[in-house]
Design an enzyme around this catalytic site. Structure first.
Site, PDB file in Angstrom:
ATOM      1  CB  SER A 130      -2.066   3.069  -1.704  1.00  0.00           C
ATOM      2  OG  SER A 130      -2.495   2.444  -0.514  1.00  0.00           O
ATOM      3  N   GLY A 131       0.594   1.160  -0.624  1.00  0.00           N
ATOM      4  CA  GLY A 131       0.985  -0.195  -0.274  1.00  0.00           C
ATOM      5  C   GLY A 131      -0.201  -1.062   0.101  1.00  0.00           C
TER       6      GLY A 131
END
Length: 177
Positions: A63-64
């Site tokens: 997840s960025g």
């Protein structure tokens, strides 16, 4: 335990999900919360590893937003040394090692850029029977998380603000299918 960060995530989900529930359910959490459990990395070139836990019993491989959050905390607390104006480091989420650049000023990580894990298509133009929507053609892509990609027009959407609730309801049905 685990030989990879992905194995550690899988084992944690199986054996220690009580921790995710404890941290993310009321009164401590809410539906948009997540927890990043920082661990020693498996990859010797990484500054840290971490497991991403989301409120709705979801463990993400990547997840960025969580990469940015973990990098910021590691740098601003001094767990990982900060070099101004640019700190380059590697982190290890379950999806694979991420190279990142933190633009730092005054002891703060002001911006974090990263190179994501490789993305790829896992299914293309698959017809699904979706309750209340009928047949929907879906492609599935992975870019750290898994995404269902559909064409809005056959579903009757122009992608306008007033359609947001109906699009969200359709999306939930498509993902479930």
């Amino acid at each position: 335990p685990g030989r990879t960060m992905f194995e550690k995530m899988t084992n944690f989900e199986r054996d220690s999900d009580w921790f995710r529930r404890f941290m993310l359910r009321e009164p401590r959490g809410y539906p948009q919360c997540c927890v990043n459990l920082v661990l020693p990395p498996i990859d010797p070139t990484a500054a840290a590893g971490f497991i991403i836990m989301e409120q709705q019993r979801y463990y993400a491989a990547m997840s960025g937003t969580n990469v940015i959050a973990v990098a910021t905390v590691l740098l601003e607390t001094g767990i990982v040394p900060m070099t101004e104006p640019l700190t380059e480091l590697r982190l290890e989420p379950p999806g694979g090692v991420i190279d990142l650049r933190a633009h730092c000023e005054g002891g703060r990580a002001r911006r974090v850029d990263f190179t994501n894990v490789p993305s790829f298509c896992t299914a293309q133009d698959v017809a699904l029977d979706v309750p209340d929507l009928g047949e929907v053609v879906v492609s599935v892509a992975f870019g750290g998380m898994t995404y269902a990609v559909v064409d809005a027009e056959p579903l009757g959407f122009e992608v306008r603000p007033h359609e947001a609730r109906a699009m969200q309801q359709a999306a939930l049905k498509i993902v479930a299918a």
